[in-house]
Design an enzyme around this catalytic site. Sequence first.
Site, PDB file in Angstrom:
ATOM      1  CG  LEU A 137      -1.943  -1.074   1.410  1.00 30.43           C
ATOM      2  CD1 LEU A 137      -2.656  -0.909   2.752  1.00 30.43           C
ATOM      3  CD2 LEU A 137      -2.949  -1.055   0.270  1.00 30.43           C
ATOM      4  CG  ASP A 138       0.526   4.291  -2.965  1.00 29.36           C
ATOM      5  OD1 ASP A 138       1.311   3.435  -3.408  1.00 29.36           O
ATOM      6  OD2 ASP A 138      -0.293   4.912  -3.671  1.00 29.36           O
ATOM      7  NE  ARG A 139       6.179   8.051   4.699  1.00 26.08           N
ATOM      8  CZ  ARG A 139       7.495   8.062   4.888  1.00 26.08           C
ATOM      9  NH1 ARG A 139       8.300   7.831   3.871  1.00 26.08           N
ATOM     10  NH2 ARG A 139       8.004   8.306   6.076  1.00 26.08           N
ATOM     11  CB  THR A 174      -2.907   3.985   0.876  1.00 24.02           C
ATOM     12  OG1 THR A 174      -2.786   4.772  -0.301  1.00 24.02           O
ATOM     13  CG2 THR A 174      -4.209   3.196   0.812  1.00 24.02           C
TER      14      THR A 174
END
Length: 217
Positions: free
Chosen positions: A55-57, A59
């Site tokens: 997951l993106d930082r 998110t």
Amino acid sequence: MLDDLVLFIDGEAIVLDKPAGLPVDPPRDGSPSIVGRADELRFTFQREPTPVHRLDRDTSGCLLLARNPKAHARFQQAFEQGRVTKRYLAILDGIPAGESGEIDLPLAKVSTAESGWRMVGDAKGKPARTNWRVLRTVDDRALVALFPETGRTHQIRVHMAEGLGCPVAGDPVYGRGGRHGMLLHATGLMVPRDNKPAIDVTAPWPKSFVAAGFDEA
């Protein structure tokens, strides 16, 4: 402590409610990450669990970790075969035209010395598809449910910004940023298993959504 964020655990898997702002992999500056703190998630096992996806930082939400290499390989195969169901929620800056639809927009990575790298829609890029549905609106923002069929880097963020013309609220790269952070949440994850019940987890409603004016329905 990461163990306070566990949504599911058994002998094969752990699902965390990853906080926004905490990266999965160790960043270059050496700041904390899920991988760097995985020893907090051993429980009775000697081996540290390892993330199966990313997951993106910025998110938040459901992150699957495998507790042994064989489980990791099986889970990774399920992702690669498209058998994993991922559900996201996002608050968008703007209200999409229509109530639902599918964005089919291939993505490619571009990079410049001045601004670094980012993903863009590109007909020659890797296939990327996201289904979306508006759940409700507040003023000039929309709460949408998102069901990505592929798992490209920054897929949802680019599809919202370029495909719908309504970037994720708070997105610092593809949108305008914002004081509540990026309002993108991996709310649900379903991973089928051959000989066990599926992992089917829903993450709690994020506090950042409430702060932005969207209480849980």
